[in-house]
Design a protein around this motif. Structure first.
Motif, PDB file in Angstrom:
ATOM      1  N   PRO A 154      57.941  30.930  50.179  1.00 47.97           N
ATOM      2  CA  PRO A 154      56.676  31.619  49.880  1.00 47.97           C
ATOM      3  C   PRO A 154      56.255  31.393  48.426  1.00 47.97           C
ATOM      4  O   PRO A 154      57.098  31.271  47.530  1.00 47.97           O
ATOM      5  CB  PRO A 154      57.001  33.094  50.119  1.00 47.97           C
ATOM      6  N   ARG A 155      54.972  31.331  48.218  1.00 46.66           N
ATOM      7  CA  ARG A 155      54.423  31.179  46.867  1.00 46.66           C
ATOM      8  C   ARG A 155      53.102  31.924  46.815  1.00 46.66           C
ATOM      9  O   ARG A 155      52.495  32.238  47.849  1.00 46.66           O
ATOM     10  CB  ARG A 155      54.241  29.710  46.515  1.00 46.66           C
ATOM     11  N   LEU A 156      52.665  32.215  45.617  1.00 53.06           N
ATOM     12  CA  LEU A 156      51.412  32.922  45.421  1.00 53.06           C
ATOM     13  C   LEU A 156      50.280  31.904  45.342  1.00 53.06           C
ATOM     14  O   LEU A 156      50.378  30.905  44.628  1.00 53.06           O
ATOM     15  CB  LEU A 156      51.501  33.722  44.124  1.00 53.06           C
ATOM     16  N   ARG A 157      49.219  32.154  46.094  1.00 50.33           N
ATOM     17  CA  ARG A 157      48.020  31.313  46.051  1.00 50.33           C
ATOM     18  C   ARG A 157      46.948  32.088  45.305  1.00 50.33           C
ATOM     19  O   ARG A 157      46.583  33.198  45.694  1.00 50.33           O
ATOM     20  CB  ARG A 157      47.529  30.990  47.455  1.00 50.33           C
ATOM     21  N   LEU A 175      51.717  29.384  42.642  1.00 51.90           N
ATOM     22  CA  LEU A 175      52.830  29.725  41.757  1.00 51.90           C
ATOM     23  C   LEU A 175      54.041  30.109  42.601  1.00 51.90           C
ATOM     24  O   LEU A 175      53.945  30.976  43.469  1.00 51.90           O
ATOM     25  CB  LEU A 175      52.450  30.893  40.846  1.00 51.90           C
ATOM     26  N   ASP A 176      55.186  29.456  42.323  1.00 50.51           N
ATOM     27  CA  ASP A 176      56.406  29.804  43.048  1.00 50.51           C
ATOM     28  C   ASP A 176      57.151  30.900  42.291  1.00 50.51           C
ATOM     29  O   ASP A 176      56.707  31.359  41.226  1.00 50.51           O
ATOM     30  CB  ASP A 176      57.282  28.566  43.275  1.00 50.51           C
ATOM     31  N   ALA A 177      58.275  31.316  42.824  1.00 49.46           N
ATOM     32  CA  ALA A 177      59.022  32.434  42.239  1.00 49.46           C
ATOM     33  C   ALA A 177      59.446  32.151  40.796  1.00 49.46           C
ATOM     34  O   ALA A 177      59.369  33.039  39.941  1.00 49.46           O
ATOM     35  CB  ALA A 177      60.238  32.760  43.102  1.00 49.46           C
ATOM     36  N   LEU A 178      59.882  30.929  40.508  1.00 53.36           N
ATOM     37  CA  LEU A 178      60.313  30.606  39.147  1.00 53.36           C
ATOM     38  C   LEU A 178      59.142  30.692  38.167  1.00 53.36           C
ATOM     39  O   LEU A 178      59.278  31.229  37.066  1.00 53.36           O
ATOM     40  CB  LEU A 178      60.943  29.216  39.108  1.00 53.36           C
ATOM     41  N   GLU A 179      57.976  30.196  38.563  1.00 58.51           N
ATOM     42  CA  GLU A 179      56.803  30.262  37.686  1.00 58.51           C
ATOM     43  C   GLU A 179      56.379  31.708  37.449  1.00 58.51           C
ATOM     44  O   GLU A 179      56.027  32.083  36.325  1.00 58.51           O
ATOM     45  CB  GLU A 179      55.662  29.455  38.294  1.00 58.51           C
ATOM     46  N   LEU A 180      56.435  32.525  38.488  1.00 59.74           N
ATOM     47  CA  LEU A 180      56.084  33.940  38.333  1.00 59.74           C
ATOM     48  C   LEU A 180      57.079  34.661  37.431  1.00 59.74           C
ATOM     49  O   LEU A 180      56.689  35.458  36.575  1.00 59.74           O
ATOM     50  CB  LEU A 180      56.004  34.623  39.699  1.00 59.74           C
ATOM     51  N   GLU A 181      58.362  34.373  37.596  1.00 57.71           N
ATOM     52  CA  GLU A 181      59.370  34.991  36.730  1.00 57.71           C
ATOM     53  C   GLU A 181      59.158  34.580  35.275  1.00 57.71           C
ATOM     54  O   GLU A 181      59.310  35.388  34.360  1.00 57.71           O
ATOM     55  CB  GLU A 181      60.770  34.607  37.181  1.00 57.71           C
ATOM     56  N   THR A 182      58.780  33.330  35.070  1.00 60.84           N
ATOM     57  CA  THR A 182      58.518  32.849  33.712  1.00 60.84           C
ATOM     58  C   THR A 182      57.393  33.651  33.071  1.00 60.84           C
ATOM     59  O   THR A 182      57.470  34.031  31.895  1.00 60.84           O
ATOM     60  CB  THR A 182      58.157  31.353  33.738  1.00 60.84           C
ATOM     61  N   ILE A 183      56.346  33.933  33.824  1.00 59.84           N
ATOM     62  CA  ILE A 183      55.236  34.746  33.299  1.00 59.84           C
ATOM     63  C   ILE A 183      55.729  36.139  32.928  1.00 59.84           C
ATOM     64  O   ILE A 183      55.365  36.684  31.879  1.00 59.84           O
ATOM     65  CB  ILE A 183      54.088  34.820  34.327  1.00 59.84           C
ATOM     66  N   VAL A 184      56.569  36.720  33.766  1.00 62.04           N
ATOM     67  CA  VAL A 184      57.095  38.060  33.490  1.00 62.04           C
ATOM     68  C   VAL A 184      57.871  38.082  32.177  1.00 62.04           C
ATOM     69  O   VAL A 184      57.785  39.049  31.416  1.00 62.04           O
ATOM     70  CB  VAL A 184      57.987  38.537  34.668  1.00 62.04           C
ATOM     71  N   TRP A 185      58.608  37.008  31.899  1.00 62.71           N
ATOM     72  CA  TRP A 185      59.455  36.976  30.705  1.00 62.71           C
ATOM     73  C   TRP A 185      58.746  36.459  29.448  1.00 62.71           C
ATOM     74  O   TRP A 185      59.333  36.458  28.363  1.00 62.71           O
ATOM     75  CB  TRP A 185      60.701  36.136  30.977  1.00 62.71           C
ATOM     76  N   LEU A 186      57.497  36.028  29.553  1.00 59.06           N
ATOM     77  CA  LEU A 186      56.784  35.553  28.368  1.00 59.06           C
ATOM     78  C   LEU A 186      56.638  36.662  27.333  1.00 59.06           C
ATOM     79  O   LEU A 186      56.366  37.812  27.672  1.00 59.06           O
ATOM     80  CB  LEU A 186      55.374  35.085  28.742  1.00 59.06           C
ATOM     81  N   ARG A 187      56.797  36.294  26.085  1.00 61.23           N
ATOM     82  CA  ARG A 187      56.501  37.244  25.016  1.00 61.23           C
ATOM     83  C   ARG A 187      54.987  37.478  24.989  1.00 61.23           C
ATOM     84  O   ARG A 187      54.204  36.630  25.396  1.00 61.23           O
ATOM     85  CB  ARG A 187      56.974  36.688  23.676  1.00 61.23           C
ATOM     86  N   ASP A 188      54.576  38.628  24.524  1.00 62.72           N
ATOM     87  CA  ASP A 188      53.158  38.975  24.502  1.00 62.72           C
ATOM     88  C   ASP A 188      52.314  37.933  23.767  1.00 62.72           C
ATOM     89  O   ASP A 188      51.198  37.641  24.172  1.00 62.72           O
ATOM     90  CB  ASP A 188      52.955  40.349  23.870  1.00 62.72           C
ATOM     91  N   GLU A 189      52.855  37.349  22.707  1.00 60.37           N
ATOM     92  CA  GLU A 189      52.109  36.356  21.938  1.00 60.37           C
ATOM     93  C   GLU A 189      51.809  35.120  22.783  1.00 60.37           C
ATOM     94  O   GLU A 189      50.720  34.563  22.723  1.00 60.37           O
ATOM     95  CB  GLU A 189      52.883  35.927  20.682  1.00 60.37           C
TER      96      GLU A 189
END
Length: 69
Positions: free
Chosen positions: A20-23, A35-49
Motif C-alpha cells: 500500500p502507498r499513499l496517492r 508515497l510509500d511507507a519509507l517516504e512517509l516515515e521520512t517526512i515524519v522525522w524531518l526537522r521543522d527547518e
C-alpha cells in the motif's frame, strides 16, 4: 479531500503496487504523487527547518522549469 485557501488535494490509499502507498493528487493541476511507507516515515522525522523548505511554494511550484526537475 483535504483543502485550504491555498491548496486542494485528494488523498487515497493505493493498493495496486507491491505494498500500500499513499496517492496524492493536486486538484488544481492534476499532478499525482505516490508515497510509500519509507517516504512517509521520512517526512515524519524531518526537522521543522527541512519541512519548512519543502513547503515553500516558490521553491518549485511556481517555477517555469518545475516539471523538468
Amino acid at each position: 479531500m483535504i483543502h485550504s485557501e491555498f491548496a486542494q488535494v485528494r488523498v487515497e490509499v493505493d493498493h495496486h503496487g507491491k505494498s500500500p502507498r499513499l496517492r496524492l493528487e493536486d486538484m488544481r493541476s492534476g499532478r499525482v504523487r505516490y508515497l510509500d511507507a519509507l517516504e512517509l516515515e521520512t517526512i515524519v522525522w524531518l526537522r521543522d527547518e527541512h519541512l519548512a523548505e519543502l513547503l515553500d511554494p516558490s521553491a518549485d511550484r511556481w517555477r517555469e522549469d518545475a516539471d523538468e526537475r
